[in-house]
Scaffold this motif. Structure first.
Motif, mmCIF file in Angstrom:
data_model
loop_
_atom_site.group_PDB
_atom_site.id
_atom_site.type_symbol
_atom_site.label_atom_id
_atom_site.label_comp_id
_atom_site.label_asym_id
_atom_site.label_seq_id
_atom_site.Cartn_x
_atom_site.Cartn_y
_atom_site.Cartn_z
ATOM 1 N N VAL A 11 1.014 -1.501 0.408
ATOM 2 C CA VAL A 11 0.215 -0.437 0.137
ATOM 3 C C VAL A 11 0.855 1.043 -0.052
ATOM 4 O O VAL A 11 1.385 2.137 1.579
ATOM 5 N N PRO A 12 0.589 1.896 -0.893
ATOM 6 C CA PRO A 12 2.001 3.237 -1.081
ATOM 7 C C PRO A 12 0.665 4.538 -0.785
ATOM 8 O O PRO A 12 -0.308 4.541 -1.093
ATOM 9 N N ALA A 13 1.652 5.352 0.319
ATOM 10 C CA ALA A 13 0.812 6.256 1.325
ATOM 11 C C ALA A 13 2.207 7.463 0.968
ATOM 12 O O ALA A 13 2.763 8.084 1.207
ATOM 13 N N TYR A 14 1.432 8.536 0.509
ATOM 14 C CA TYR A 14 1.555 10.084 0.286
ATOM 15 C C TYR A 14 0.946 11.428 0.847
ATOM 16 O O TYR A 14 -0.486 11.081 0.542
ATOM 17 N N ASN A 15 1.012 11.250 2.203
ATOM 18 C CA ASN A 15 0.482 12.576 2.654
ATOM 19 C C ASN A 15 -1.504 11.693 2.922
ATOM 20 O O ASN A 15 -2.699 12.668 2.324
ATOM 21 N N GLU A 16 -1.042 11.510 3.048
ATOM 22 C CA GLU A 16 -2.898 10.276 3.412
ATOM 23 C C GLU A 16 -3.590 10.180 4.775
ATOM 24 O O GLU A 16 -4.454 9.488 5.365
ATOM 25 N N GLU A 17 -2.160 11.345 5.709
ATOM 26 C CA GLU A 17 -3.291 10.800 7.028
ATOM 27 C C GLU A 17 -4.517 11.313 7.244
ATOM 28 O O GLU A 17 -5.636 10.197 8.427
ATOM 29 N N ARG A 18 -5.472 11.749 6.827
ATOM 30 C CA ARG A 18 -5.861 11.674 6.660
ATOM 31 C C ARG A 18 -7.604 11.151 6.871
ATOM 32 O O ARG A 18 -8.364 10.589 7.056
ATOM 33 N N ARG A 19 -7.261 9.916 5.438
ATOM 34 C CA ARG A 19 -8.363 8.844 5.324
ATOM 35 C C ARG A 19 -7.762 7.351 5.790
ATOM 36 O O ARG A 19 -8.182 6.521 5.182
ATOM 37 N N LEU A 20 -5.794 7.240 5.863
ATOM 38 C CA LEU A 20 -5.220 6.405 6.258
ATOM 39 C C LEU A 20 -5.483 5.146 7.251
ATOM 40 O O LEU A 20 -5.953 4.120 6.920
ATOM 41 N N GLU A 21 -6.424 5.715 7.953
ATOM 42 C CA GLU A 21 -6.987 4.806 8.858
ATOM 43 C C GLU A 21 -7.743 4.242 8.973
ATOM 44 O O GLU A 21 -7.731 3.188 9.561
ATOM 45 N N GLY A 22 -8.690 4.622 8.199
ATOM 46 C CA GLY A 22 -9.688 4.274 7.743
ATOM 47 C C GLY A 22 -9.517 2.347 7.073
ATOM 48 O O GLY A 22 -9.936 1.633 7.328
ATOM 49 N N SER A 23 -8.595 2.975 6.083
ATOM 50 C CA SER A 23 -7.702 2.066 5.259
ATOM 51 C C SER A 23 -7.641 0.970 5.926
ATOM 52 O O SER A 23 -8.014 -0.237 5.858
ATOM 53 N N LEU A 24 -6.562 1.653 7.115
ATOM 54 C CA LEU A 24 -5.726 0.568 7.488
ATOM 55 C C LEU A 24 -6.473 -0.253 8.485
ATOM 56 O O LEU A 24 -6.373 -1.561 8.634
ATOM 57 N N THR A 25 -7.535 -0.142 8.757
ATOM 58 C CA THR A 25 -8.670 -1.152 9.565
ATOM 59 C C THR A 25 -9.170 -1.792 8.679
ATOM 60 O O THR A 25 -9.451 -2.892 9.169
ATOM 61 N N GLU A 26 -9.848 -1.283 8.046
ATOM 62 C CA GLU A 26 -10.185 -2.399 6.852
ATOM 63 C C GLU A 26 -9.567 -3.478 6.715
ATOM 64 O O GLU A 26 -10.330 -4.708 6.508
ATOM 65 N N LEU A 27 -8.074 -3.297 6.005
ATOM 66 C CA LEU A 27 -7.591 -3.635 5.739
ATOM 67 C C LEU A 27 -7.395 -5.367 6.759
ATOM 68 O O LEU A 27 -6.712 -6.196 6.622
ATOM 69 N N ALA A 28 -7.113 -4.600 7.992
ATOM 70 C CA ALA A 28 -6.682 -5.685 9.129
ATOM 71 C C ALA A 28 -7.568 -6.618 9.314
ATOM 72 O O ALA A 28 -7.840 -7.957 9.579
ATOM 73 N N VAL A 29 -9.556 -5.793 9.742
ATOM 74 C CA VAL A 29 -10.184 -7.179 9.319
ATOM 75 C C VAL A 29 -9.951 -7.895 8.580
ATOM 76 O O VAL A 29 -10.567 -9.276 8.646
ATOM 77 N N TRP A 30 -10.447 -7.747 7.114
ATOM 78 C CA TRP A 30 -9.977 -8.408 5.644
ATOM 79 C C TRP A 30 -9.068 -9.043 6.036
ATOM 80 O O TRP A 30 -9.341 -10.309 5.348
ATOM 81 N N ALA A 31 -7.730 -8.776 6.098
ATOM 82 C CA ALA A 31 -6.591 -9.737 6.441
ATOM 83 C C ALA A 31 -7.210 -10.361 7.187
ATOM 84 O O ALA A 31 -6.999 -12.118 7.545
ATOM 85 N N ALA A 32 -7.819 -10.557 8.612
ATOM 86 C CA ALA A 32 -7.879 -11.439 9.220
ATOM 87 C C ALA A 32 -8.672 -12.489 9.424
ATOM 88 O O ALA A 32 -8.753 -13.302 9.593
ATOM 89 N N ALA A 33 -9.822 -12.417 8.533
ATOM 90 C CA ALA A 33 -11.045 -13.177 8.065
ATOM 91 C C ALA A 33 -10.455 -14.019 7.014
ATOM 92 O O ALA A 33 -10.944 -15.011 6.178
ATOM 93 N N ARG A 34 -8.845 -13.426 6.480
ATOM 94 C CA ARG A 34 -8.419 -14.472 5.301
ATOM 95 C C ARG A 34 -8.228 -16.111 5.777
ATOM 96 O O ARG A 34 -7.806 -16.348 7.115
#
Length: 242
Positions: A11-34
């Motif tokens: 996941v490349p990220a540049y100046n993503e502070e405002r929306r990154l936490e939501g994406s990381l949370t979604e990624l974490a939930v998705w990865a845990a379900a694999r």
């Protein structure tokens, strides 16, 4: 002893502070379900905001996550290249930080690899593609014009080179990283040309896609820079063949 990951998500990220936490949370939930082990590499491209600190705080409580940081802003291509080189997965997925392509769409890309494709890439330009939230008309026109020029200049038979959701076998992703040179937004074109030169069949896969209004691609400045990069990309690919 931790399991070797079957899948690495870069996941490349540049100046993503405002929306990154939501994406990381979604990624974490998705990865845990694999049903298999997943590693997630967040590559901070020299952000000037709190992106790196946010990602590192998140990763501290999420073992599947690792943060790689470029010392200065180099470009999306440099971030993806860094993630590919550091990956450990049997498969490697590159995904934009805004998750415009839903993560479950990876199943379609995996099916394409299982059917014999060398690389599977999400496409917004196929008749079966489902654009739930579209870009502004001028951005769509810019994308179609750029793609038409790419096909004419490079010979790539791809209708959507720029969708940020591409799946590779791990050994191919790591080998391609060693030949990638393009740092900017047009790195996808170089990556697909290099994959083609490696003998990999690139398969476009129609996906569901939802535009995120926070896109940082300028319809004028970045579009011009991407077009001007094409001769350089072709030279780099020829050197990689030598």
């Amino acid at each position: 002893m931790p399991r070797s990951p079957r899948l690495t998500v870069v996941v490349p990220a540049y100046n993503e502070e405002r929306r990154l936490e939501g994406s990381l949370t979604e990624l974490a939930v998705w990865a845990a379900a694999r049903p298999y082990a997943v590693e997630i590499l967040v590559v901070d491209d020299g952000s000037r905001d709190g992106t790196r600190a946010l990602a590192e705080r998140f990763a501290a409580g999420a073992p599947a996550f690792r943060v790689l940081a470029l010392p200065e802003n180099r470009g999306k291509g440099a971030a993806v290249r860094t993630g590919f080189a550091a990956s450990a997965g049997e498969l490697v997925l590159f995904s934009d930080a805004d998750l415009s392509t839903p993560l479950d769409e990876i199943e379609k890309l995996e099916a394409a690899l299982e059917a014999g494709a060398g690389v599977a890439i999400a496409s917004r330009a196929l008749p079966e593609s489902n654009l739930e939230i579209r870009q502004a008309w001028y951005r769509e026109r810019m994308g179609k014009t750029f793609n038409a020029i790419v096909r004419w200049v490079t010979g790539l038979p791809i209708r959507d080179t720029q969708c940020g959701f591409k799946l590779f076998r791990g050994e191919d992703a790591r080998a391609l990283a060693s030949s990638m040179r393009e740092d900017g937004f047009s790195f996808d074109v170089e990556l697909l040309l290099l994959a083609q030169r490696r003998g990999l069949t690139v398969r476009e896969v129609p996906v569901t896609w939802r535009n995120d209004a926070g896109s940082r691609v300028s319809p004028l400045d970045d579009a011009l820079a991407m077009l001007l990069s094409l001769p350089r990309i072709l030279r780099n690919v020829r050197r990689a063949d030598a």
